[in-house]
Design a protein around this motif. Structure first.
Motif, PDB file in Angstrom:
ATOM      1  N   ASN A   1     -27.323 -14.744 -24.931  1.00 52.06           N
ATOM      2  CA  ASN A   1     -27.122 -15.400 -26.226  1.00 52.06           C
ATOM      3  C   ASN A   1     -27.948 -16.687 -26.328  1.00 52.06           C
TER       4      ASN A   1
ATOM      5  N   TYR B   1     -19.707  -9.276 -14.579  1.00 51.20           N
ATOM      6  CA  TYR B   1     -20.292 -10.119 -15.633  1.00 51.20           C
ATOM      7  C   TYR B   1     -21.368 -11.013 -15.044  1.00 51.20           C
TER       8      TYR B   1
ATOM      9  N   SER C   1     -19.031  -6.634 -32.198  1.00 55.56           N
ATOM     10  CA  SER C   1     -19.092  -8.043 -31.827  1.00 55.56           C
ATOM     11  C   SER C   1     -19.604  -8.132 -30.391  1.00 55.56           C
TER      12      SER C   1
ATOM     13  N   VAL D   1     -19.399 -10.722 -28.279  1.00 50.18           N
ATOM     14  CA  VAL D   1     -18.392 -11.355 -27.426  1.00 50.18           C
ATOM     15  C   VAL D   1     -17.244 -10.383 -27.150  1.00 50.18           C
TER      16      VAL D   1
ATOM     17  N   HIS E   1     -26.171 -11.428 -28.532  1.00 45.17           N
ATOM     18  CA  HIS E   1     -25.666 -11.962 -29.791  1.00 45.17           C
ATOM     19  C   HIS E   1     -26.295 -13.330 -29.996  1.00 45.17           C
TER      20      HIS E   1
ATOM     21  N   CYS F   1     -25.195  -7.265 -31.311  1.00 41.50           N
ATOM     22  CA  CYS F   1     -24.034  -7.703 -32.080  1.00 41.50           C
ATOM     23  C   CYS F   1     -24.264  -7.513 -33.584  1.00 41.50           C
TER      24      CYS F   1
ATOM     25  N   LYS G   1     -24.175 -13.925 -16.305  1.00 47.42           N
ATOM     26  CA  LYS G   1     -24.755 -14.826 -17.305  1.00 47.42           C
ATOM     27  C   LYS G   1     -25.871 -15.587 -16.609  1.00 47.42           C
TER      28      LYS G   1
ATOM     29  N   HIS H   1     -25.043 -11.002 -20.121  1.00 41.18           N
ATOM     30  CA  HIS H   1     -24.720 -11.674 -21.373  1.00 41.18           C
ATOM     31  C   HIS H   1     -25.940 -12.484 -21.812  1.00 41.18           C
TER      32      HIS H   1
ATOM     33  N   ILE I   1     -18.347  -7.788 -24.596  1.00 38.13           N
ATOM     34  CA  ILE I   1     -18.357  -8.317 -23.234  1.00 38.13           C
ATOM     35  C   ILE I   1     -16.934  -8.328 -22.660  1.00 38.13           C
TER      36      ILE I   1
END
Length: 155
Positions: A42, A152, A137, A139, A78, A112, A154, A40, A142
């Motif tokens: 962002n 996942y 999107s 989010v 994103h 995104c 991050k 992820h 994910i």
């Protein structure tokens, strides 16, 4: 020795716990051993794109221990994370080369569409990005991948 209702319930509960533990152990792995991972992204890149360099290093390290062709590794971007492709890769040939290397190895970078629209970013502004890289999107993508069993990460 006969097992009463309480004993039978306890045995069922323990069996359920073992089944749940086994399912958690398989999370992030398809049947047949194929690993599924989503990173992820962002966040902004920071000074001299240090954060982007770090995530690319983490991806290369992760890739080095995965079985060849035995993985589905994605980076969903994103918000400020799109600056990896918008600014970082365009400004620094080493970042661009790392992205190229990862893509050649099978890593997918997903972008995104909402961020593009809200921030008025054209796809052409992003390094090596195509229409097929877009997701509606970040989010939601994910969440969808996690429901499909992707691990996942991050950073």
């Amino acid at each position: 020795m006969p097992v009463g209702r309480r004993g039978a319930g306890l045995i069922t509960a323990v069996a359920g716990l073992f089944a749940a533990a086994s399912a958690r152990a398989q999370s992030g792995r398809e049947q047949g051993g194929r690993e599924k991972i989503v990173y992820h992204l962002n966040q902004p890149g920071g000074e001299d794109f240090a954060f982007y360099r770090q995530i690319l290093r983490n991806l290369r390290n992760h890739l080095s221990v995965l079985p060849k062709d035995g993985f589905d590794l994605r980076v969903v971007m994103h918000g400020a994370g799109l600056n990896l492709l918008r600014r970082g890769a365009r400004a620094d040939p080493q970042i661009a080369a790392a992205i190229d290397e990862l893509k050649l190895a099978g890593v997918r970078f997903e972008i995104c569409r909402i961020t593009l629209r809200l921030d008025n970013i054209r796809l052409e502004e992003l390094y090596d990005a195509e229409e097929t890289d877009l997701v509606e999107s970040g989010v939601a993508q994910i969440a969808r991948l996690q429901h499909q069993g992707f691990a996942y990460i991050k950073v």
